[in-house]
Design a protein around this motif. Structure first.
Motif, PDB file in Angstrom:
ATOM      1  N   SER A 193       0.827  -1.198   0.000  1.00  0.00           N
ATOM      2  CA  SER A 193       0.000   0.000   0.000  1.00  0.00           C
ATOM      3  C   SER A 193       0.867   1.257   0.000  1.00  0.00           C
ATOM      4  O   SER A 193       0.599   2.208  -0.742  1.00  0.00           O
ATOM      5  CB  SER A 193      -0.942  -0.012   1.203  1.00  0.00           C
ATOM      6  OG  SER A 193      -1.782   1.109   1.167  1.00  0.00           O
ATOM      7  N   ALA A 194       1.909   1.275   0.817  1.00  0.00           N
ATOM      8  CA  ALA A 194       2.818   2.426   0.860  1.00  0.00           C
ATOM      9  C   ALA A 194       3.528   2.596  -0.481  1.00  0.00           C
ATOM     10  O   ALA A 194       3.652   3.716  -0.988  1.00  0.00           O
ATOM     11  CB  ALA A 194       3.837   2.262   1.992  1.00  0.00           C
ATOM     12  N   LEU A 195       3.986   1.500  -1.056  1.00  0.00           N
ATOM     13  CA  LEU A 195       4.642   1.556  -2.361  1.00  0.00           C
ATOM     14  C   LEU A 195       3.674   2.081  -3.419  1.00  0.00           C
ATOM     15  O   LEU A 195       4.037   2.902  -4.270  1.00  0.00           O
ATOM     16  CB  LEU A 195       5.175   0.176  -2.746  1.00  0.00           C
ATOM     17  CG  LEU A 195       5.963   0.084  -4.049  1.00  0.00           C
ATOM     18  CD1 LEU A 195       7.210   0.969  -4.006  1.00  0.00           C
ATOM     19  CD2 LEU A 195       6.359  -1.370  -4.310  1.00  0.00           C
ATOM     20  N   THR A 196       2.430   1.646  -3.354  1.00  0.00           N
ATOM     21  CA  THR A 196       1.405   2.115  -4.289  1.00  0.00           C
ATOM     22  C   THR A 196       1.188   3.613  -4.132  1.00  0.00           C
ATOM     23  O   THR A 196       1.117   4.349  -5.118  1.00  0.00           O
ATOM     24  CB  THR A 196       0.085   1.356  -4.074  1.00  0.00           C
ATOM     25  OG1 THR A 196       0.307  -0.035  -4.333  1.00  0.00           O
ATOM     26  CG2 THR A 196      -1.022   1.874  -4.969  1.00  0.00           C
ATOM     27  N   SER A 197       1.093   4.083  -2.901  1.00  0.00           N
ATOM     28  CA  SER A 197       0.903   5.522  -2.662  1.00  0.00           C
ATOM     29  C   SER A 197       2.063   6.327  -3.223  1.00  0.00           C
ATOM     30  O   SER A 197       1.862   7.385  -3.827  1.00  0.00           O
ATOM     31  CB  SER A 197       0.740   5.807  -1.168  1.00  0.00           C
ATOM     32  OG  SER A 197      -0.487   5.296  -0.710  1.00  0.00           O
ATOM     33  N   LEU A 198       3.279   5.840  -3.031  1.00  0.00           N
ATOM     34  CA  LEU A 198       4.443   6.536  -3.579  1.00  0.00           C
ATOM     35  C   LEU A 198       4.435   6.497  -5.101  1.00  0.00           C
ATOM     36  O   LEU A 198       4.781   7.489  -5.756  1.00  0.00           O
ATOM     37  CB  LEU A 198       5.740   5.932  -3.038  1.00  0.00           C
ATOM     38  CG  LEU A 198       6.044   6.225  -1.581  1.00  0.00           C
ATOM     39  CD1 LEU A 198       7.257   5.435  -1.114  1.00  0.00           C
ATOM     40  CD2 LEU A 198       6.260   7.720  -1.369  1.00  0.00           C
ATOM     41  N   GLN A 199       4.058   5.375  -5.660  1.00  0.00           N
ATOM     42  CA  GLN A 199       3.989   5.253  -7.118  1.00  0.00           C
ATOM     43  C   GLN A 199       2.976   6.248  -7.685  1.00  0.00           C
ATOM     44  O   GLN A 199       3.254   6.933  -8.666  1.00  0.00           O
ATOM     45  CB  GLN A 199       3.618   3.820  -7.516  1.00  0.00           C
ATOM     46  CG  GLN A 199       3.415   3.617  -8.992  1.00  0.00           C
ATOM     47  CD  GLN A 199       4.678   3.749  -9.812  1.00  0.00           C
ATOM     48  OE1 GLN A 199       5.777   3.576  -9.311  1.00  0.00           O
ATOM     49  NE2 GLN A 199       4.525   4.072 -11.078  1.00  0.00           N
ATOM     50  N   LEU A 200       1.823   6.341  -7.065  1.00  0.00           N
ATOM     51  CA  LEU A 200       0.773   7.225  -7.561  1.00  0.00           C
ATOM     52  C   LEU A 200       1.121   8.698  -7.358  1.00  0.00           C
ATOM     53  O   LEU A 200       0.822   9.527  -8.208  1.00  0.00           O
ATOM     54  CB  LEU A 200      -0.562   6.893  -6.890  1.00  0.00           C
ATOM     55  CG  LEU A 200      -1.114   5.501  -7.198  1.00  0.00           C
ATOM     56  CD1 LEU A 200      -2.379   5.242  -6.396  1.00  0.00           C
ATOM     57  CD2 LEU A 200      -1.375   5.328  -8.690  1.00  0.00           C
ATOM     58  N   ALA A 201       1.759   9.013  -6.233  1.00  0.00           N
ATOM     59  CA  ALA A 201       2.103  10.405  -5.935  1.00  0.00           C
ATOM     60  C   ALA A 201       3.411  10.825  -6.587  1.00  0.00           C
ATOM     61  O   ALA A 201       3.640  12.008  -6.805  1.00  0.00           O
ATOM     62  CB  ALA A 201       2.194  10.606  -4.422  1.00  0.00           C
ATOM     63  N   GLY A 202       4.290   9.878  -6.862  1.00  0.00           N
ATOM     64  CA  GLY A 202       5.611  10.195  -7.399  1.00  0.00           C
ATOM     65  C   GLY A 202       6.634  10.317  -6.296  1.00  0.00           C
ATOM     66  O   GLY A 202       7.683   9.691  -6.351  1.00  0.00           O
ATOM     67  N   ALA A 203       6.321  11.114  -5.288  1.00  0.00           N
ATOM     68  CA  ALA A 203       7.215  11.293  -4.145  1.00  0.00           C
ATOM     69  C   ALA A 203       6.424  11.962  -3.020  1.00  0.00           C
ATOM     70  O   ALA A 203       5.542  12.774  -3.280  1.00  0.00           O
ATOM     71  CB  ALA A 203       8.415  12.148  -4.531  1.00  0.00           C
ATOM     72  N   LEU A 204       6.756  11.590  -1.795  1.00  0.00           N
ATOM     73  CA  LEU A 204       6.096  12.157  -0.618  1.00  0.00           C
ATOM     74  C   LEU A 204       7.102  12.244   0.520  1.00  0.00           C
ATOM     75  O   LEU A 204       8.056  11.466   0.567  1.00  0.00           O
ATOM     76  CB  LEU A 204       4.930  11.271  -0.165  1.00  0.00           C
ATOM     77  CG  LEU A 204       3.743  11.104  -1.105  1.00  0.00           C
ATOM     78  CD1 LEU A 204       2.830   9.978  -0.605  1.00  0.00           C
ATOM     79  CD2 LEU A 204       2.966  12.404  -1.227  1.00  0.00           C
ATOM     80  N   THR A 205       6.849  13.136   1.456  1.00  0.00           N
ATOM     81  CA  THR A 205       7.633  13.113   2.691  1.00  0.00           C
ATOM     82  C   THR A 205       7.120  11.942   3.527  1.00  0.00           C
ATOM     83  O   THR A 205       5.996  11.466   3.321  1.00  0.00           O
ATOM     84  CB  THR A 205       7.460  14.417   3.499  1.00  0.00           C
ATOM     85  OG1 THR A 205       6.107  14.509   3.948  1.00  0.00           O
ATOM     86  CG2 THR A 205       7.848  15.644   2.688  1.00  0.00           C
ATOM     87  N   PRO A 206       7.897  11.486   4.497  1.00  0.00           N
ATOM     88  CA  PRO A 206       7.403  10.409   5.364  1.00  0.00           C
ATOM     89  C   PRO A 206       6.087  10.772   6.053  1.00  0.00           C
ATOM     90  O   PRO A 206       5.202   9.926   6.180  1.00  0.00           O
ATOM     91  CB  PRO A 206       8.534  10.219   6.368  1.00  0.00           C
ATOM     92  CG  PRO A 206       9.765  10.637   5.614  1.00  0.00           C
ATOM     93  CD  PRO A 206       9.304  11.788   4.753  1.00  0.00           C
ATOM     94  N   ARG A 207       5.937  12.014   6.454  1.00  0.00           N
ATOM     95  CA  ARG A 207       4.703  12.452   7.114  1.00  0.00           C
ATOM     96  C   ARG A 207       3.520  12.406   6.152  1.00  0.00           C
ATOM     97  O   ARG A 207       2.426  11.953   6.500  1.00  0.00           O
ATOM     98  CB  ARG A 207       4.884  13.870   7.680  1.00  0.00           C
ATOM     99  CG  ARG A 207       3.656  14.444   8.330  1.00  0.00           C
ATOM    100  CD  ARG A 207       3.149  13.531   9.397  1.00  0.00           C
ATOM    101  NE  ARG A 207       2.349  14.279  10.330  1.00  0.00           N
ATOM    102  CZ  ARG A 207       2.006  13.844  11.493  1.00  0.00           C
ATOM    103  NH1 ARG A 207       2.415  12.666  11.899  1.00  0.00           N
ATOM    104  NH2 ARG A 207       1.278  14.553  12.295  1.00  0.00           N
TER     105      ARG A 207
END
Length: 148
Positions: A45-59
């Motif tokens: 799920s975390a990998l999916t969120s990063l894939q969809l967003a491109g990049a995110l801060t840990p928060r």
């Protein structure tokens, strides 16, 4: 004069319950359709969120995943160990880092997406053309509701 409104409301309430339950069950089933691997649902799920967003801060990732930051720290640590996520310095805030999927992380995500899509396509292939057309229309309506 109030009968039609009451009837429409009850029908909408019943439809909401039926639709929510169907979405939940289908989501669970699609999640189970994945290649054999040792990624947990939380990691995927975390990998999916990063894939969809491109990049995110840990928060931002913790907020997106609706988990506490310490929990996300553990998840990201596991993904980093596997070479699926990389940390880079934040461009404007030296105290922050940016998380993004690596090339290997994008490939793993693509494998999971392919497995899920293949499973669902197989299920849809067993439906009549009319049922598939109805689902196509329903999908458009659900996207509209989700954007509201």
């Amino acid at each position: 004069m109030e009968w039609p409104v009451v009837t429409e409301r009850v029908a909408a309430d019943e439809l909401a319950k039926t639709l929510r339950e169907a979405i939940q069950r289908l989501t669970r089933r699609v999640r189970q359709a994945r290649p054999v691997g040792d990624l947990t649902f939380s990691q995927l799920s975390a990998l999916t969120s990063l894939q969809l967003a491109g990049a995110l801060t840990p928060r931002e990732l913790a907020d997106t995943e609706r988990v506490q930051p310490p929990t996300m720290t553990k998840i990201v640590g596991k993904l980093e160990q596997r070479g699926l996520v990389v940390r880079t310095p934040h461009p404007t805030d030296g105290r922050q880092v940016i998380l993004s999927p690596t090339e290997q992380g994008r490939a793993v995500y693509a494998q999971f997406e392919k497995a899920r899509n293949e499973w669902l396509a197989g299920q849809l292939a067993g439906l009549t053309p009319q049922e598939r057309e109805t689902l196509e229309q329903a999908a458009k309506i659900m996207q509209k509701v989700a954007k509201a």
